[in-house]
Design a protein around this motif. Structure first.
Motif, PDB file in Angstrom:
ATOM      1  N   THR A  36      74.989  63.650  31.840  1.00 27.33           N
ATOM      2  CA  THR A  36      74.500  63.749  30.471  1.00 27.33           C
ATOM      3  C   THR A  36      75.050  62.591  29.643  1.00 27.33           C
ATOM      4  N   THR A  37      74.226  62.106  28.727  1.00 28.66           N
ATOM      5  CA  THR A  37      74.649  61.029  27.836  1.00 28.66           C
ATOM      6  C   THR A  37      75.358  61.635  26.642  1.00 28.66           C
ATOM      7  N   THR A  38      76.601  61.228  26.393  1.00 29.33           N
ATOM      8  CA  THR A  38      77.332  61.813  25.268  1.00 29.33           C
ATOM      9  C   THR A  38      77.417  60.860  24.081  1.00 29.33           C
ATOM     10  N   ALA A  39      77.220  59.566  24.301  1.00 29.72           N
ATOM     11  CA  ALA A  39      77.226  58.621  23.193  1.00 29.72           C
ATOM     12  C   ALA A  39      76.541  57.321  23.610  1.00 29.72           C
ATOM     13  N   VAL A  40      76.077  56.573  22.613  1.00 34.54           N
ATOM     14  CA  VAL A  40      75.423  55.288  22.879  1.00 34.54           C
ATOM     15  C   VAL A  40      76.115  54.208  22.055  1.00 34.54           C
ATOM     16  N   PHE A  41      76.448  53.096  22.682  1.00 35.99           N
ATOM     17  CA  PHE A  41      77.101  51.993  21.987  1.00 35.99           C
ATOM     18  C   PHE A  41      76.308  50.719  22.166  1.00 35.99           C
ATOM     19  N   THR A  42      76.544  49.765  21.276  1.00 38.37           N
ATOM     20  CA  THR A  42      75.813  48.511  21.397  1.00 38.37           C
ATOM     21  C   THR A  42      76.656  47.426  22.047  1.00 38.37           C
ATOM     22  N   ASP A  43      77.960  47.639  22.141  1.00 38.46           N
ATOM     23  CA  ASP A  43      78.737  46.631  22.857  1.00 38.46           C
ATOM     24  C   ASP A  43      79.650  47.273  23.898  1.00 38.46           C
ATOM     25  N   PRO A  44      79.824  46.586  25.015  1.00 35.72           N
ATOM     26  CA  PRO A  44      80.543  47.174  26.154  1.00 35.72           C
ATOM     27  C   PRO A  44      82.012  47.455  25.865  1.00 35.72           C
ATOM     28  N   ASN A  45      82.623  46.702  24.931  1.00 38.00           N
ATOM     29  CA  ASN A  45      84.039  46.925  24.635  1.00 38.00           C
ATOM     30  C   ASN A  45      84.278  48.299  24.016  1.00 38.00           C
ATOM     31  N   THR A  46      83.392  48.645  23.059  1.00 35.14           N
ATOM     32  CA  THR A  46      83.509  49.957  22.431  1.00 35.14           C
ATOM     33  C   THR A  46      83.329  51.050  23.464  1.00 35.14           C
ATOM     34  N   LEU A  47      82.411  50.785  24.369  1.00 34.77           N
ATOM     35  CA  LEU A  47      82.155  51.766  25.427  1.00 34.77           C
ATOM     36  C   LEU A  47      83.400  51.967  26.291  1.00 34.77           C
ATOM     37  N   THR A  48      84.016  50.849  26.681  1.00 35.63           N
ATOM     38  CA  THR A  48      85.216  50.919  27.518  1.00 35.63           C
ATOM     39  C   THR A  48      86.283  51.781  26.862  1.00 35.63           C
ATOM     40  N   GLU A  49      86.439  51.568  25.544  1.00 33.01           N
ATOM     41  CA  GLU A  49      87.420  52.347  24.793  1.00 33.01           C
ATOM     42  C   GLU A  49      87.050  53.831  24.795  1.00 33.01           C
ATOM     43  N   ALA A  50      85.775  54.089  24.560  1.00 31.46           N
ATOM     44  CA  ALA A  50      85.301  55.470  24.510  1.00 31.46           C
ATOM     45  C   ALA A  50      85.501  56.167  25.847  1.00 31.46           C
ATOM     46  N   VAL A  51      85.259  55.448  26.924  1.00 35.53           N
ATOM     47  CA  VAL A  51      85.439  56.015  28.263  1.00 35.53           C
ATOM     48  C   VAL A  51      86.903  56.378  28.465  1.00 35.53           C
ATOM     49  N   ALA A  52      87.784  55.446  28.067  1.00 33.05           N
ATOM     50  CA  ALA A  52      89.225  55.682  28.223  1.00 33.05           C
ATOM     51  C   ALA A  52      89.651  56.916  27.440  1.00 33.05           C
TER      52      ALA A  52
END
Ligand code: ZN
Length: 145
Positions: A36-52
């Protein structure tokens, strides 16, 4: 071309990231259908942080586990360095019925014995120098005796 980065969550509880449009599969269990998709980001850095952040509890337990393993390793340290007799035994164990020894079989036996020093390569090298084994092919050694 800008693309979206998705924070995904697997049914096993693992959160991980993927670029939108790719077929994601869980970084822990490999599941790819129940994501399931829990969030959408426009840049990979923010995503990396969110994953962590999403995986924080399991990361902490992983860290604790690593620490424990380290402790265990240190405790076993004196046993880890094999003596000549142990090496001889491991060499014999790694030899198949054709009398052939490979780095792979040697590594497996070292692993079973919990030996980290010397490495399979070092042992083969020593055995070769001592004239115990000789190279019989690509990653294959045979006993001389
Ligand atoms: Zn999973």
């Amino acid at each position: 071309m800008a693309s979206n980065w998705l924070l995904l969550r697997c049914r096993c509880g693992q959160s991980f990231g993927a670029r939108q449009g790719t077929k994601p599969s869980c970084s822990r269990c490999g599941e790819s259908s129940q994501i399931t998709t829990t969030a959408v980001f426009t840049d990979p850095n923010t995503l990396t942080e969110a994953v962590a952040n999403a995986n924080l509890p399991s990361e902490i337990s992983q860290q604790i586990e690593n620490k424990l393993n380290e402790k265990k390793r240190k405790k076993l340290k004196s046993r880890d360095i094999a003596n000549a007799g142990t090496i001889q035994r491991i060499l014999k164990q790694s030899t198949d019925e054709r009398g052939v020894l490979t780095l792979q079989s040697l590594r497996v036996c070292l692993d079973i014995e919990g030996v980290t020093e010397p490495s399979a390569e070092q042992i083969i090298g020593m055995a070769e120098l001592q004239g115990v084994v000789h190279r019989a092919g690509e990653d294959e050694w045979k006993w001389l005796a």
